[in-house]
Structures are given as C-alpha cells and as structure tokens.
Design a protein around this motif. Sequence first.
Motif, short mmCIF file in Angstrom:
data_model
loop_
_atom_site.label_atom_id
_atom_site.label_comp_id
_atom_site.label_asym_id
_atom_site.label_seq_id
_atom_site.Cartn_x
_atom_site.Cartn_y
_atom_site.Cartn_z
N GLY A 26 0.81 -1.20 0.00
CA GLY A 26 0.00 0.00 0.00
C GLY A 26 0.85 1.26 0.00
O GLY A 26 2.08 1.21 -0.12
N ASN A 27 0.19 2.41 0.18
CA ASN A 27 0.88 3.70 0.15
C ASN A 27 1.59 3.97 1.47
O ASN A 27 1.19 3.48 2.53
CB ASN A 27 -0.11 4.84 -0.13
CG ASN A 27 -0.75 4.72 -1.49
OD1 ASN A 27 -0.10 4.25 -2.44
ND2 ASN A 27 -2.02 5.12 -1.59
N HIS A 28 2.64 4.80 1.35
CA HIS A 28 3.40 5.27 2.52
C HIS A 28 4.02 4.10 3.31
O HIS A 28 4.05 4.13 4.54
CB HIS A 28 2.51 6.12 3.45
CG HIS A 28 1.70 7.16 2.74
ND1 HIS A 28 2.27 8.14 1.98
CD2 HIS A 28 0.33 7.34 2.66
CE1 HIS A 28 1.33 8.91 1.47
NE2 HIS A 28 0.14 8.43 1.86
N THR A 29 4.46 3.07 2.61
CA THR A 29 5.05 1.89 3.26
C THR A 29 6.37 1.54 2.59
O THR A 29 6.70 2.02 1.50
CB THR A 29 4.11 0.69 3.16
OG1 THR A 29 3.89 0.40 1.77
CG2 THR A 29 2.79 0.96 3.86
N MET A 30 7.11 0.67 3.27
CA MET A 30 8.32 0.07 2.71
C MET A 30 8.13 -1.45 2.74
O MET A 30 7.69 -2.00 3.76
CB MET A 30 9.56 0.47 3.51
CG MET A 30 9.86 1.96 3.49
SD MET A 30 11.33 2.40 4.45
CE MET A 30 10.76 2.00 6.11
N PHE A 40 4.03 8.04 9.64
CA PHE A 40 2.79 7.30 9.39
C PHE A 40 2.65 6.21 10.43
O PHE A 40 3.62 5.78 11.07
CB PHE A 40 2.79 6.70 7.98
CG PHE A 40 2.82 7.73 6.89
CD1 PHE A 40 1.63 8.22 6.37
CD2 PHE A 40 4.02 8.22 6.40
CE1 PHE A 40 1.65 9.18 5.36
CE2 PHE A 40 4.05 9.18 5.42
CZ PHE A 40 2.86 9.67 4.89
N ILE A 41 1.43 5.75 10.62
CA ILE A 41 1.13 4.72 11.60
C ILE A 41 0.16 3.73 11.01
O ILE A 41 -0.66 4.08 10.13
CB ILE A 41 0.56 5.35 12.90
CG1 ILE A 41 0.45 4.31 14.01
CG2 ILE A 41 -0.80 6.02 12.63
CD1 ILE A 41 0.09 4.93 15.37
N CYS A 65 -1.13 2.26 6.01
CA CYS A 65 -0.48 3.27 6.84
C CYS A 65 -1.19 4.62 6.67
O CYS A 65 -1.43 5.07 5.55
CB CYS A 65 0.99 3.41 6.45
SG CYS A 65 1.97 1.93 6.84
N ASN A 66 -1.50 5.25 7.81
CA ASN A 66 -2.14 6.58 7.82
C ASN A 66 -1.18 7.62 8.37
O ASN A 66 -0.30 7.31 9.20
CB ASN A 66 -3.41 6.56 8.67
CG ASN A 66 -4.46 5.62 8.10
OD1 ASN A 66 -4.54 5.44 6.89
ND2 ASN A 66 -5.26 5.02 8.98
N ASP A 67 -1.41 8.91 7.94
CA ASP A 67 -0.54 10.00 8.37
C ASP A 67 -0.68 10.25 9.87
O ASP A 67 -1.78 10.19 10.43
CB ASP A 67 -0.89 11.28 7.60
CG ASP A 67 -0.13 12.48 8.11
OD1 ASP A 67 1.10 12.41 8.15
OD2 ASP A 67 -0.79 13.48 8.48
N ILE A 68 0.43 10.56 10.52
CA ILE A 68 0.44 10.95 11.93
C ILE A 68 0.40 12.48 12.01
O ILE A 68 1.21 13.15 11.37
CB ILE A 68 1.71 10.44 12.64
CG1 ILE A 68 1.78 8.92 12.62
CG2 ILE A 68 1.76 10.95 14.09
CD1 ILE A 68 3.08 8.37 13.17
N ASN A 69 -0.61 13.06 12.76
CA ASN A 69 -0.67 14.52 12.97
C ASN A 69 0.19 14.85 14.17
O ASN A 69 -0.25 14.85 15.32
CB ASN A 69 -2.11 14.96 13.19
CG ASN A 69 -2.24 16.47 13.13
OD1 ASN A 69 -1.30 17.20 13.38
ND2 ASN A 69 -3.44 16.94 12.78
#
Length: 738
Positions: free
Chosen positions: A50-54, A70-71, A88-92
């Motif tokens: 998915g997005n924002h992952t390694m 991201f978390i 993974c979702n963005d961390i604020n």
Amino acid sequence: MGSGGKVLLLLGLLGVLGKCFSVECRNGFNTIDDVCVDANECEENPQQCGNHTMCFNTNGSFYCQCKSGFIHSSGNIKENLNFTEGQCNDINECLDEVGICGHAVNCSNLIGSYWCTCHFGYTNNSGNCKDIDECLEAERKKEDLCGVKGTCKNSDGSYRCKCSEGYTNYGNERTPCSALDCDSFSGDGGPAPLLGGLADILSMMRNSCLALSNPSAAGEGNPDGDALLENLFTATEAILSPGHLHSSEDVSGLLSTVENAIMLIGPQLKDNRTKIETSETDAVIAVQRGKTPPTGPIHLTTENAILDTDWTTAAGTGSYPGFALAALLSYKNLEISVNRSFDELTGHEKDGVNPSFQLSSRVVSVVVSNPSTQNLSRSVNITLRHLQDVEESANLNYICTYWTERGSWSTDGCYQQHSNATHTVCTCEHLSSFAVLMALYPMEHTFGLQLVTKIGLIISLLCLILCILTFKFCRSIQGTRTTIHLHLCICLFVADLVFLAGISQTKPVAGCRFVAAMLHFFFLGVFTWMLLEGVQLYRMVVLVFNATIRPLYLFIIGYGTPLVIVIISAIIRPNEYGTDQHCWLSLKDGLIWSFFGPVCFIIILNVFFFIVTVWKLAQKFTSLNPDLSNLHKIKAFTVTAIAQMWVLGLMWVFGAFLFHEGTTAVAYIFTILNSMQGALVFIMHCLLSKQVREEYAHFVSCICTPQKKRYSDFSSTNPSSSQSQGSRSGQHTGESKI
C-alpha cells in the motif's frame, strides 16, 4: 500387437513416470528448471503493502513497514514494524505531540511530516524562534512606529505604543498615537445650548475623548466603541423625534456634532463594518486597520443613499494613523427642518425666471478619516433616493447640493451626474452633508394669470370701495346688518389690496412675514363677519324682537377672534409665515390649518344657522297670519347670505391647492372667484336693494340738477312730502328692502 501400438504404449508409460518424478514448490517460491526459487513479492507487486510503506522480501515471504510520519491503521505502533495486512495513515504530529515545535511557534501538519513557523513578532534563529524587538528595528530603520507623541514599548512577540496625554491609539496597542481635539465637543460659542439634547451628546463625547487622551486617569482597558455608538444615535433620536429643528444653526450644530462623534467612535469599533438604524437615522461605518494605508473600492449602502469611493480617498495622502474610516449616515426626517435656506443657490435662472426650491431626498452625511475633505484627490459618487418618484421636465430640475457651515444649501463642487424618476447620482469634490433639491420653475401662462389677477382684483377693490361708502353714508339702511356688511367689506378690501400688492414680494423676509400675517388676519376677519351675519339672520327669525347686536360685541368678535388666532399662530410657528415663493402661510407642519380650521368651522356653523333660518321661515309662511312683507325681506337676506358664503367658501376650496406646483387651472379659478367677491357684494347688497337704489338716484339727481333748480325744489318742498320722506326713513329698522 503391431509396431505402432507398441510405440503408443511406450509413450504413455513414459508420461506417467514423468509425473511421478516432477518438482512442486510452496507459496513464496517459483519453479525455475525444476528448482524452487524464492519469489520477490516486493518487486513483483510494488503496491503489495500500500501507500506510505516500505516492502521487505524474505525467503518465501515478505513484510511491510510504515514510513516515518505514518502509523498502521490499527493504531498499534508495534505493527508499524512488520505486517502484511492493513495500511499506513498520516500521523498529525502537531496534535499528538504538543509543543513539538517549541515556544512561540506555529505547527503545520504535512503528509508524513510537519512544519514549524515562528509566531508574528518572532524570527527563526538557528531553529529557535526569537522575539523581534520591533521598537529597535523601527529606530534602526528610522521609522515612526508609534507616531510623534507615542513611545514604543517592546513585549514578548509584540510591542505597544504608549501615548502622551492628548493623544490616543483608540485601544489598539500597535496603532500610532493620534492627536485628539476634545475641545470640538465643548460647545463653546456654538449653537449647542440652543438645541435641547445636543448638550448631552457633547458632554458624553467629551468625557469619552478625555478618557482616551488620558488613559491613566480613566483606568486601563479597551473602550467599548459599539456601546458608545449606540448611545450616540439614541441621543440623536431623542433630539429629532419631537419634531423638526427650528433654525439653521440648530441643524448645523447637530450635523457637525454627529460627524465629529463618528470620527471619534469609528476607530474604537470592533468589527470592520458596523450598521446601526433607529427611527430617525440609518448609518453604516467601515473601518480598515493595518501598518499600511488600505486600498480598494468602498461601497456603503443605506435605505436612502449609496456611497461609492475608495480607501485611498478615505485615508488621504497625509500621515497615516494606522486606520482608515468611511461612514454613510442618512437622516430619515431632517429634510423637514432644512427645506429652506436657499439664499446661496444662484445661477439656476431659466428664461430670466428664478425657480423655487424644494428638498427631494433625505439629508445624508458622509464622514471619512481623511482630514482634507474640502479638497479630495478624487471625486466621490453619492446616489440619493427621491422622496417622490418624479421625472425631470421643463418645469423641474434636480440639483445636487450640500449643507454649508453658514447654514444654507450650496452647489459648489457638487454636480449632477445622472437622474431618473427615483434616484439622482451626485459627484462631489468635497465631503459634508448632502441632499437633492428640486428646482421648480413657474408654470406656464404666468403672464396671463398675473393679468387676470390684477384686473380682477382692481375691479373687486373698486366695487368694495363703493360698498364701503354706501354702507357708511347711506342713512336709510343703517343697522346691525349694515354694520356687519361694512366691516366685512373693509376686511375683504384690505385683504385683496395686500394680496394684490404683496403676495409675491418674498424679500425682505420680515416684510413677507408681515404680509402673510395681514392676509391671515383679514381673510379670517371676512369669514368671522360672515358668521356674524348668519347669527344676525338667525336672531331675526327666531327672536323676532330685540334682534340687534351691540356694535361693541360685533367688533370684539369680528376683529378679536382673528387677532387671537394670528397671535397664537405667530408665537407657535413664527418662521412659517411666508415662504420662498409666496407671502402666505407655509404648507408645512400644519400651520395652514390655523386658517382652514376656523374657516371650515365657520362654514359648518353658518350652514347650521341657515338651515334653521330656512326651516323657521317655512313655518312662518304657513302660519295663519304671516307678516309677508317682513318674511320676504328676511328670505331675501338669507338668499344673499347663502350666495355670499357659497362664493367665499368655494374660493378657498381652490385656495387650499393654490400654492402647489402644477395647478394652473386652480389658480385661474381662485383668481376669478376672488375677483367676483367685491362685485358680488356690491350687486347683492347695493344694486338689488331698493332703498340703496333710491339713494343712488337721489345722489345722482343732486349732482346732475342745476344749482338754482335744487334751491327752488328745496324751497318748494311741501310739508307733506317732507313728512312722507321722514316717515319712510323712520319706518325701517335699519334693514334694506329688496
């Protein structure tokens, strides 16, 4: 079995054996040359995690990790390290880690990261936000940050201007200090003491001004401009609600005081745009604040006016005080008080004729913070709504005017840009209080009307002179009724003479007011003596005996009643005697009813007396022994009195509309009826009277007969004829015979 069959059997056997000895790999591996080799899922499917992952490949498998910032969607930080399912979702960071940026910093979240910026008044110094000393910076740049009389005091992340006494920043600590003129609210030497309620406004505004100029004495804290604005318009409403202002000085005092008050209150308002409305006023105020002068258009609207200008004009080109103000104020009923003072309006003649002027819009004040309002860099446009929807014509022009400090209307620097039936757009090079005037030119046939008026009134005056001489010197008709007719004719003669000589002489004003008062008195006197005639007829029919009225009582009622009405009217409304067009009672504010009210009452009362008189006459005619001679005489008196009342009453029905514009036909009818009065009185009370005709014949014969003939006739007159003439004169009780 043939050779072909053997071959097929051998091939089938080999196939079965090949199946038994082939290699089958498990998930995560691929078969290459009968060898199981690890499959690299990360390369085969880049979106595997998915997005924002390694993605990390392992022997026979793979695992995913969230990128920094991201978390995992489960919210479990441990699952950030390796997972194969989820996203993974963005961390604020700004919310999750309070103070992550440090002191005096604004944190802005980004996708996968965050951004730190210093607060206003701070600067970035090696990753840390450090306070900016604005006062020191301004001194280094030689900028006047707080004004001439302001002291700059630095504070953490900001600064404030401390003003000297007599100066203020209107509660805005970063605004330059501006000078205050609290003496403008003192009212010394002005019209304020003459206008009730204005002193309260001046006192309120002066106290507010002194509090701003010396904050230490009044206590710290921001002033409440909105409450002060509401108090201002409440006090203004209290001044205007009872009625119109009586003098130009009062109007000028109110206008200037309210304008100065808005200049003081405007910078204290919380909002950039404030609208307030009362039963007497409607205002909208716009304020812009900042270090640099504002730019852009200004469009302010009230129910009766629109202001179009720009902030550059409103702020001016001089020293900028840290704010700019523009206000539009409409007075809903002030036009009643200023529908005069047209002396400075010149140059509007048409065909050599000066027009009359009348207010055609509400009075509107425009206020800006620009101190140089008398010579603006750009003109402003003010759209004013008409009080009545009337198109311009040959007899009507709209004129843009402003109220001067001298207390009069002027057109200097104001021009009409466009007009239609409902609105006029005015372009002005200065600011003040504005209004649209109607220039009303005389109606057509002016010469013909004047000619008819002069000829008719001259004829009427000649007839009235004959009537006065007849009633005064004709001894055979002397009595109460003749006395009434005599003074009725005197009042009518003086009224017509003053009307002919002075109705249009509007200058000087004092002379015009005297003419109006004279017309008011003598025309009321005509109707009062006409009422006494009705009362006399009523007494002759009802009382029969002792029907005469003492002359003293007649004079007290006939002249005293009009005098009392005129005195009271002059005390209550002295300025309403005489107008700019005619020397008569003003049609404004109801003063005209000091004439029409008594006239209507007298006509109604006379109608009652005449009805009773006619009813009583009808009864007497049907009685057993009627005195036909006397009854016919009273009947004739009643008919002439009714005819006289009808002409006088009908004349003033048209007279009620005489001084309105566009009433040519009414003016002709009024003039003709006015001219008929003297002739009518002369015909009814002189020519139709048998005794008067005999007196006229005797008078003519005395003039035409030679002197010797008259002496011989006198000497030869026998006693019987003298006795007959004496008895004929004595048998009448002072009433004429028709």
